[in-house]
Design a protein around this motif. Structure first.
Motif, PDB file in Angstrom:
ATOM      1  N   SER A  57       0.848  -1.181   0.000  1.00 44.97           N
ATOM      2  CA  SER A  57       0.000   0.000   0.000  1.00 44.97           C
ATOM      3  C   SER A  57       0.890   1.240   0.000  1.00 44.97           C
ATOM      4  O   SER A  57       2.070   1.186   0.362  1.00 44.97           O
ATOM      5  CB  SER A  57      -0.899   0.007   1.244  1.00 44.97           C
ATOM      6  OG  SER A  57      -0.119   0.060   2.417  1.00 44.97           O
ATOM      7  N   ARG A  58       0.338   2.367  -0.421  1.00 42.01           N
ATOM      8  CA  ARG A  58       1.092   3.612  -0.447  1.00 42.01           C
ATOM      9  C   ARG A  58       1.047   4.296   0.914  1.00 42.01           C
ATOM     10  O   ARG A  58      -0.013   4.413   1.526  1.00 42.01           O
ATOM     11  CB  ARG A  58       0.516   4.550  -1.513  1.00 42.01           C
ATOM     12  CG  ARG A  58       0.768   4.083  -2.942  1.00 42.01           C
ATOM     13  CD  ARG A  58       0.318   5.141  -3.930  1.00 42.01           C
ATOM     14  NE  ARG A  58       0.604   4.751  -5.310  1.00 42.01           N
ATOM     15  CZ  ARG A  58       0.336   5.516  -6.361  1.00 42.01           C
ATOM     16  NH1 ARG A  58      -0.242   6.702  -6.175  1.00 42.01           N
ATOM     17  NH2 ARG A  58       0.635   5.100  -7.572  1.00 42.01           N
ATOM     18  N   ASP A  60       0.991   7.419   3.290  1.00 45.21           N
ATOM     19  CA  ASP A  60       0.598   8.824   3.271  1.00 45.21           C
ATOM     20  C   ASP A  60       1.700   9.606   3.999  1.00 45.21           C
ATOM     21  O   ASP A  60       1.615   9.850   5.201  1.00 45.21           O
ATOM     22  CB  ASP A  60      -0.752   8.993   3.973  1.00 45.21           C
ATOM     23  CG  ASP A  60      -1.155  10.453   4.122  1.00 45.21           C
ATOM     24  OD1 ASP A  60      -0.513  11.336   3.506  1.00 45.21           O
ATOM     25  OD2 ASP A  60      -2.106  10.722   4.900  1.00 45.21           O
ATOM     26  N   TRP A  61       2.739   9.970   3.248  1.00 46.66           N
ATOM     27  CA  TRP A  61       3.885  10.616   3.874  1.00 46.66           C
ATOM     28  C   TRP A  61       3.552  12.004   4.404  1.00 46.66           C
ATOM     29  O   TRP A  61       4.115  12.438   5.418  1.00 46.66           O
ATOM     30  CB  TRP A  61       5.045  10.681   2.885  1.00 46.66           C
ATOM     31  CG  TRP A  61       5.641   9.336   2.637  1.00 46.66           C
ATOM     32  CD1 TRP A  61       5.620   8.613   1.489  1.00 46.66           C
ATOM     33  CD2 TRP A  61       6.355   8.535   3.595  1.00 46.66           C
ATOM     34  NE1 TRP A  61       6.254   7.407   1.658  1.00 46.66           N
ATOM     35  CE2 TRP A  61       6.722   7.333   2.936  1.00 46.66           C
ATOM     36  CE3 TRP A  61       6.706   8.716   4.936  1.00 46.66           C
ATOM     37  CZ2 TRP A  61       7.427   6.324   3.585  1.00 46.66           C
ATOM     38  CZ3 TRP A  61       7.407   7.714   5.578  1.00 46.66           C
ATOM     39  CH2 TRP A  61       7.768   6.536   4.913  1.00 46.66           C
ATOM     40  N   GLN A  62       2.640  12.704   3.743  1.00 46.22           N
ATOM     41  CA  GLN A  62       2.251  14.022   4.240  1.00 46.22           C
ATOM     42  C   GLN A  62       1.606  13.904   5.624  1.00 46.22           C
ATOM     43  O   GLN A  62       1.916  14.656   6.543  1.00 46.22           O
ATOM     44  CB  GLN A  62       1.284  14.701   3.266  1.00 46.22           C
ATOM     45  CG  GLN A  62       0.883  16.111   3.689  1.00 46.22           C
ATOM     46  CD  GLN A  62      -0.006  16.797   2.654  1.00 46.22           C
ATOM     47  OE1 GLN A  62      -0.302  16.232   1.600  1.00 46.22           O
ATOM     48  NE2 GLN A  62      -0.430  18.006   2.955  1.00 46.22           N
ATOM     49  N   GLY A  63       0.712  12.914   5.751  1.00 46.68           N
ATOM     50  CA  GLY A  63       0.082  12.688   7.054  1.00 46.68           C
ATOM     51  C   GLY A  63       1.085  12.219   8.089  1.00 46.68           C
ATOM     52  O   GLY A  63       1.019  12.611   9.259  1.00 46.68           O
ATOM     53  N   ALA A  64       2.030  11.372   7.667  1.00 56.12           N
ATOM     54  CA  ALA A  64       3.037  10.862   8.599  1.00 56.12           C
ATOM     55  C   ALA A  64       3.943  11.979   9.100  1.00 56.12           C
ATOM     56  O   ALA A  64       4.310  12.019  10.295  1.00 56.12           O
ATOM     57  CB  ALA A  64       3.865   9.778   7.925  1.00 56.12           C
ATOM     58  N   VAL A  65       4.314  12.898   8.218  1.00 54.51           N
ATOM     59  CA  VAL A  65       5.141  14.036   8.631  1.00 54.51           C
ATOM     60  C   VAL A  65       4.367  14.905   9.617  1.00 54.51           C
ATOM     61  O   VAL A  65       4.920  15.402  10.610  1.00 54.51           O
ATOM     62  CB  VAL A  65       5.591  14.860   7.412  1.00 54.51           C
ATOM     63  CG1 VAL A  65       6.235  16.170   7.848  1.00 54.51           C
ATOM     64  CG2 VAL A  65       6.560  14.052   6.561  1.00 54.51           C
ATOM     65  N   GLY A  66       3.066  15.066   9.357  1.00 53.25           N
ATOM     66  CA  GLY A  66       2.232  15.808  10.311  1.00 53.25           C
ATOM     67  C   GLY A  66       2.213  15.124  11.668  1.00 53.25           C
ATOM     68  O   GLY A  66       2.304  15.777  12.717  1.00 53.25           O
ATOM     69  N   THR A 132       3.224  -2.446   5.202  1.00 55.87           N
ATOM     70  CA  THR A 132       2.493  -1.981   4.017  1.00 55.87           C
ATOM     71  C   THR A 132       2.220  -3.132   3.069  1.00 55.87           C
ATOM     72  O   THR A 132       1.666  -2.927   1.991  1.00 55.87           O
ATOM     73  CB  THR A 132       3.304  -0.909   3.263  1.00 55.87           C
ATOM     74  OG1 THR A 132       4.576  -1.460   2.893  1.00 55.87           O
ATOM     75  CG2 THR A 132       3.509   0.329   4.109  1.00 55.87           C
ATOM     76  N   THR A 133       2.618  -4.337   3.439  1.00 53.67           N
ATOM     77  CA  THR A 133       2.430  -5.489   2.567  1.00 53.67           C
ATOM     78  C   THR A 133       0.958  -5.819   2.398  1.00 53.67           C
ATOM     79  O   THR A 133       0.227  -5.919   3.377  1.00 53.67           O
ATOM     80  CB  THR A 133       3.170  -6.712   3.120  1.00 53.67           C
ATOM     81  OG1 THR A 133       4.552  -6.394   3.244  1.00 53.67           O
ATOM     82  CG2 THR A 133       3.012  -7.910   2.202  1.00 53.67           C
ATOM     83  N   TYR A 169      -1.879   6.484   8.122  1.00 52.56           N
ATOM     84  CA  TYR A 169      -0.879   6.871   7.125  1.00 52.56           C
ATOM     85  C   TYR A 169      -0.742   5.817   6.017  1.00 52.56           C
ATOM     86  O   TYR A 169       0.305   5.680   5.400  1.00 52.56           O
ATOM     87  CB  TYR A 169       0.495   7.084   7.772  1.00 52.56           C
ATOM     88  CG  TYR A 169       0.484   7.909   9.024  1.00 52.56           C
ATOM     89  CD1 TYR A 169      -0.244   9.103   9.098  1.00 52.56           C
ATOM     90  CD2 TYR A 169       1.196   7.502  10.149  1.00 52.56           C
ATOM     91  CE1 TYR A 169      -0.258   9.863  10.256  1.00 52.56           C
ATOM     92  CE2 TYR A 169       1.194   8.250  11.303  1.00 52.56           C
ATOM     93  CZ  TYR A 169       0.461   9.422  11.356  1.00 52.56           C
ATOM     94  OH  TYR A 169       0.446  10.169  12.527  1.00 52.56           O
ATOM     95  N   GLY A 170      -1.796   5.046   5.755  1.00 55.31           N
ATOM     96  CA  GLY A 170      -1.743   4.009   4.749  1.00 55.31           C
ATOM     97  C   GLY A 170      -0.992   2.765   5.187  1.00 55.31           C
ATOM     98  O   GLY A 170      -0.709   1.884   4.386  1.00 55.31           O
ATOM     99  N   VAL A 171      -0.684   2.672   6.474  1.00 54.18           N
ATOM    100  CA  VAL A 171       0.067   1.550   7.038  1.00 54.18           C
ATOM    101  C   VAL A 171      -0.830   0.775   7.988  1.00 54.18           C
ATOM    102  O   VAL A 171      -1.621   1.369   8.736  1.00 54.18           O
ATOM    103  CB  VAL A 171       1.314   2.053   7.796  1.00 54.18           C
ATOM    104  CG1 VAL A 171       2.083   0.891   8.425  1.00 54.18           C
ATOM    105  CG2 VAL A 171       2.210   2.864   6.869  1.00 54.18           C
TER     106      VAL A 171
END
Length: 217
Positions: A57-58, A60-66, A132-133, A169-171
């Motif tokens: 899965s992708r 969400d790096w923007q959310g993770a940085v937040g 993310t698998t 975060y998509g994880v």
């Protein structure tokens, strides 16, 4: 003791094995499959899918940085005792509980797109994982899993405790409590594991995650 569960993320099913999962997932990569005299992988019927490198899965790096910024450095201080080399190779955001006692004795096992953090407690143990698998389901075998709110929170009773999973975060993250005594109140109901989920929100990013998030190594 291992418990295998499946969850859905964006139309796919996420399969993870907890309590020993790190080793199980590492051993199911195609490179670790048994081979014949020619060097070709030999896979028994029924477990072929386990040796196929699954999609992911992708994040969400923007959310993770937040989330990292909201943590206010708590993740780094809580994770100070973790093996930094293991943290740096993780390509997903790591979540730690805001509990100094649990974090103090925590151990991390990482495999790039999957990690498990374990810690001993009096009369039991806890584990935290993220992956993310994903494994797509065949069209003729639909699986519906009801989640709670946006994070798809689910809680399940295990043989020796309680296991909660949620998506952020998509994880896919999991939190598990295991008890030596069946009568231990932490494992009799889901109150304790839900409390752990509530405070498992301190974000840690190593070099691989920071690079993927555009923060630099």
């Amino acid at each position: 003791m291992r418990h295998q569960r499946a969850w859905t993320i964006a139309g796919a099913v996420v399969v993870v094995t907890v309590a020993g999962a790190a080793f199980s997932l590492a051993q199911t990569r195609q490179g670790n499959a048994p081979r014949d005299a020619t060097g070709a992988p030999t896979i028994r019927p029924g477990i072929a899918a386990a040796f196929v490198d699954p999609p992911r899965s992708r994040v969400d790096w923007q959310g993770a940085v937040g989330g990292l910024r909201q943590s206010g450095g708590a993740g780094e201080s809580l994770g100070a005792n973790l093996d930094r080399a293991e943290v740096d190779r993780m390509a997903v955001p790591i979540l730690l509980p805001r509990d100094a006692k649990l974090a103090a004795g925590a151990r991390i096992y990482s495999f790039g797109d999957y990690y498990t953090i374990t810690a001993d407690t009096a009369g039991g143990g806890v584990s935290f994982s993220g992956t993310t698998t994903t494994v797509p389901l065949p069209a003729n075998k639909p699986l519906k899993i009801e989640g709670d709110a946006a994070e798809m929170l689910t809680v399940q009773r295990t043989v020796d405790g309680q296991l909660a999973s949620f998506v952020r975060y998509g994880v896919l993250y999991t939190v598990e409590i295991r008890c030596d005594a069946p009568s231990d109140p932490r494992c009799v109901d889901d109150n304790y594991v839900l409390g752990l989920v509530g405070k498992t929100n301190a974000v840690v990013m190593g070099q691989a995650a920071r690079a993927a998030a555009g923060l630099g190594g």
